[in-house]
Design a protein around this motif. Structure first.
Motif, mmCIF file in Angstrom:
data_model
loop_
_atom_site.group_PDB
_atom_site.id
_atom_site.type_symbol
_atom_site.label_atom_id
_atom_site.label_comp_id
_atom_site.label_asym_id
_atom_site.label_seq_id
_atom_site.Cartn_x
_atom_site.Cartn_y
_atom_site.Cartn_z
ATOM 1 N N ALA A 124 -13.515 -0.253 41.363
ATOM 2 C CA ALA A 124 -13.222 -0.489 42.785
ATOM 3 C C ALA A 124 -13.222 -1.980 43.111
ATOM 4 O O ALA A 124 -12.542 -2.422 44.037
ATOM 5 C CB ALA A 124 -14.255 0.231 43.650
ATOM 6 N N MET A 125 -13.970 -2.758 42.331
ATOM 7 C CA MET A 125 -14.032 -4.207 42.569
ATOM 8 C C MET A 125 -12.906 -4.943 41.852
ATOM 9 O O MET A 125 -12.882 -6.176 41.850
ATOM 10 C CB MET A 125 -15.398 -4.733 42.104
ATOM 11 N N GLY A 126 -12.000 -4.191 41.241
ATOM 12 C CA GLY A 126 -10.821 -4.815 40.632
ATOM 13 C C GLY A 126 -11.021 -5.257 39.197
ATOM 14 O O GLY A 126 -10.234 -6.051 38.666
ATOM 15 N N CYS A 127 -12.052 -4.756 38.552
ATOM 16 C CA CYS A 127 -12.315 -5.141 37.157
ATOM 17 C C CYS A 127 -11.594 -4.206 36.201
ATOM 18 O O CYS A 127 -11.282 -3.076 36.550
ATOM 19 C CB CYS A 127 -13.816 -5.057 36.864
ATOM 20 N N SER A 128 -11.361 -4.681 34.983
ATOM 21 C CA SER A 128 -10.912 -3.755 33.948
ATOM 22 C C SER A 128 -12.173 -3.187 33.296
ATOM 23 O O SER A 128 -13.138 -3.903 33.024
ATOM 24 C CB SER A 128 -9.998 -4.440 32.942
ATOM 25 N N THR A 129 -12.156 -1.866 33.099
ATOM 26 C CA THR A 129 -13.384 -1.169 32.724
ATOM 27 C C THR A 129 -13.275 -0.511 31.353
ATOM 28 O O THR A 129 -12.271 0.127 31.039
ATOM 29 C CB THR A 129 -13.716 -0.088 33.776
ATOM 30 N N PHE A 130 -14.328 -0.682 30.579
ATOM 31 C CA PHE A 130 -14.446 -0.049 29.262
ATOM 32 C C PHE A 130 -15.681 0.844 29.296
ATOM 33 O O PHE A 130 -16.814 0.342 29.270
ATOM 34 C CB PHE A 130 -14.624 -1.106 28.161
ATOM 35 N N GLY A 131 -15.465 2.135 29.393
ATOM 36 C CA GLY A 131 -16.598 3.065 29.409
ATOM 37 C C GLY A 131 -16.968 3.455 27.989
ATOM 38 O O GLY A 131 -16.095 3.723 27.168
ATOM 39 N N ILE A 132 -18.261 3.462 27.706
ATOM 40 C CA ILE A 132 -18.719 3.829 26.364
ATOM 41 C C ILE A 132 -19.553 5.097 26.474
ATOM 42 O O ILE A 132 -20.504 5.156 27.274
ATOM 43 C CB ILE A 132 -19.543 2.685 25.746
ATOM 44 N N THR A 133 -19.181 6.103 25.712
ATOM 45 C CA THR A 133 -19.911 7.369 25.753
ATOM 46 C C THR A 133 -20.144 7.862 24.331
ATOM 47 O O THR A 133 -19.364 7.557 23.427
ATOM 48 C CB THR A 133 -19.137 8.440 26.562
ATOM 49 N N SER A 134 -21.203 8.619 24.143
ATOM 50 C CA SER A 134 -21.469 9.194 22.815
ATOM 51 C C SER A 134 -20.988 10.637 22.745
ATOM 52 O O SER A 134 -21.184 11.305 21.740
ATOM 53 C CB SER A 134 -22.975 9.115 22.506
ATOM 54 N N SER A 135 -20.377 11.132 23.830
ATOM 55 C CA SER A 135 -19.941 12.536 23.866
ATOM 56 C C SER A 135 -18.423 12.612 23.911
ATOM 57 O O SER A 135 -17.810 12.271 24.930
ATOM 58 C CB SER A 135 -20.512 13.235 25.101
ATOM 59 N N GLU A 136 -17.845 13.102 22.836
ATOM 60 C CA GLU A 136 -16.383 13.190 22.747
ATOM 61 C C GLU A 136 -15.812 14.056 23.867
ATOM 62 O O GLU A 136 -14.761 13.754 24.434
ATOM 63 C CB GLU A 136 -16.000 13.758 21.372
ATOM 64 N N GLY A 137 -16.545 15.117 24.207
ATOM 65 C CA GLY A 137 -16.064 16.061 25.219
ATOM 66 C C GLY A 137 -15.977 15.468 26.617
ATOM 67 O O GLY A 137 -15.401 16.085 27.514
ATOM 68 N N LYS A 138 -16.553 14.287 26.822
ATOM 69 C CA LYS A 138 -16.565 13.714 28.176
ATOM 70 C C LYS A 138 -15.487 12.637 28.366
ATOM 71 O O LYS A 138 -15.332 12.096 29.455
ATOM 72 C CB LYS A 138 -17.953 13.120 28.467
#
Ligand SMILES: [Zn+2]
Ligand SMILES: [Zn+2]
Length: 343
Positions: free
Chosen positions: A189-203
Motif C-alpha cells: 500500500a505504501m508503494g513498495c515492491s514486496t517479496f513475501g517469504i513463506t515456508s508453506s508451499e500451499g500458501k
C-alpha cells in the motif's frame, strides 16, 4: 463472566474456562463487552512457557481486542456507551513524560493488556479511556481487533522505524502468518515492491492473490537470500521485515542491499542468532527492533482499510473455549492470517 485462564503453561498448556466476577471500573475507565479478540504469537509463547517475565499467575491473555462500551466512568470524554473500540497494547497512565510526548506505548507506568493485566480472552474487560480508540462503522468487529496488533505494529515498523519510500523493495519473512500477511499488504500500500517469504508451499497462491509482487518458498535446501539476490540482479532489497526470528537471521542479512535495514519483529523467545559482523560493517547495514504501536498507527490502519489498501486476513473465527485448538494450529504452522475469537 466467562473467561479463559492459563493455569499452567507448557507443551500442552492447561487452560480453564471459568466463570468469574466482571471487572469494576474506575472514573477514567470503560467497561467493554469483548466482541472479538485476535490470537497472537505472543499469546502462544506465553501459553507454551517461553515468555514468563511480567506474567501474573493464572493470567487471562489476549491483547488484540475489539469491544463495545457498556459502562463508562464519570471522567470519560469523547467515548459513549454503545461505541465500539479497539484497545491499545498498554494501559497507560496518561501523565508521565512518555505519555505526554505521544509515546503512550512506552508509558513509564504502563501495564501490558493481556500480559501484565487481564486481557481480551474474556467476556468483559475494564480499559482506560486513553487506551481505547473508536472504531468507525465501516470496519467490522471481526477484523477490528487486529487494528493495533498486528496492523498498527506493522505500520510503525514500516514508517517510523524504516522510513521507506514508494519504490523501496521490502522482503517479509513469515509472510503468511498473522503479522507478516499484514506487513506485506501495508508495504504494498505504501508503494513498495514486496517479496513475501513463506515456508508453506500451499500458501503461495493465496499470498499472490493479496497483491504481493513475488512470493518465495523458503526451504532447508535453498536459502531465500539467494533467490532474492537473483531476482534483484545481485543488489538485494532495501528492507527486510523479519516476522520469524533467529532461524532466518543470516538469510535476512544476506538478502539486504548496501545500506539496507533489517527490522526485527519476530523473535520473542530466547533463541540466539549468529552473524558475520563484517557483513554489517562493510555493507553499512542497520539492524533494529520494533515493538508496539502508537495511536496514530492504528488510525493509519483504519485509513488503509477505508481506501481498500489493506484487507485484514482472518484464518477463521472460533469460540473462545477453543483456545487450545488455536494453540495447536499455530504450533503446526497451519494458519494463514489470524485466528479471531468471537462468541
Ligand atoms: Zn499481537
Ligand atoms: Zn504514562
Amino acid at each position: 463472566m466467562k473467561a479463559v485462564v492459563l493455569k499452567q503453561p507448557g507443551t500442552v498448556p492447561i487452560l480453564s474456562y471459568v466463570d468469574i466476577p466482571e471487572p469494576s471500573i474506575k472514573s477514567d475507565e470503560l467497561l467493554i463487552k469483548v466482541l472479538s479478540a485476535g490470537f497472537c504469537r505472543h499469546d502462544f509463547l506465553v501459553m507454551n512457557g517461553t515468555l514468563r517475565r511480567g506474567i501474573p499467575s493464572d493470567p487471562i491473555l489476549g491483547h488484540e481486542i475489539c469491544g463495545e462500551i457498556i459502562e463508562k466512568g464519570e471522567e470519560v470524554e469523547n467515548l459513549n456507551i454503545g461505541d465500539r473500540i479497539v484497545t491499545l497494547l498498554t494501559q497507560s497512565c496518561g501523565t508521565c513524560e512518555q505519555c505526554q510526548s505521544d509515546n503512550e506505548h512506552r508509558c513509564e507506568n504502563g501495564i501490558g493488556i493481556g500480559h501484565g493485566s487481564q486481557g481480551g480472552f474474556a467476556e468483559f474487560l475494564a480499559v482506560k479511556q486513553n487506551s481505547a480508540i473508536l472504531i468507525p462503522e465501516f470496519v467490522s468487529s471481526d477484523i477490528a481487533c487486529l487494528l493495533t496488533c498486528p496492523i498498527g505494529v506493522g505500520i510503525q515498523a514500516l514508517t517510523d522505524i524504516t522510513n521507506i519510500k514508494p519504490g523501496s523493495s521490502v522482503a517479509i519473512t513469515g509472510a503468511s502468518g498473522g503479522l507478516g500477511i499484514h506487513v506485506a499488504q501495508i508495504a504494498k500500500a505504501m508503494g513498495c515492491s514486496t517479496f513475501g517469504i513463506t515456508s508453506s508451499e500451499g500458501k503461495i497462491s493465496s499470498l499472490m492473490e493479496l497483491g504481493l509482487d513475488e512470493v518465495i518458498l523458503s526451504s532447508d535446501d535453498l536459502e531465500f537470500s539467494e533467490i532474492i539476490q537473483a531476482m534483484t540482479a545481485d543488489i538485494g532489497v532495501d528492507v527486510v521485515i523479519d516476522c520469524v526470528g533467529s532461524k532466518y537471521f543470516s538469510s535476512c542479512i544476506n538478502s539486504l542491499a548496501s545500506n539496507g535495514k533489517l527490522i526485527l519483529l519476530g523473535e520473542l523467545g530466547n533463541a540466539k542468532a549468529q552473524v558475520n559482523l563484517a557483513e554489517i560493517l562493510f555493507r553499512d547495514l542497520t539492524i533494529k527492533g520494533s515493538t508496539g504501536a502508537r495511536r496514530k498507527h492504528v488510525l493509519k490502519g483504519i485509513d488503509l482499510i477505508k481506501n481498500d489498501l489493506l484487507r485484514p486476513v482472518v484464518h477463521t473465527k472460533l469460540p473462545l473455549k477453543d483456545l487450545l485448538i488455536a494453540f495447536g494450529w499455530m504450533k503446526e504452522n497451519k494458519l494463514f492470517g489470524r485466528i479471531v475469537f468471537a462468541d
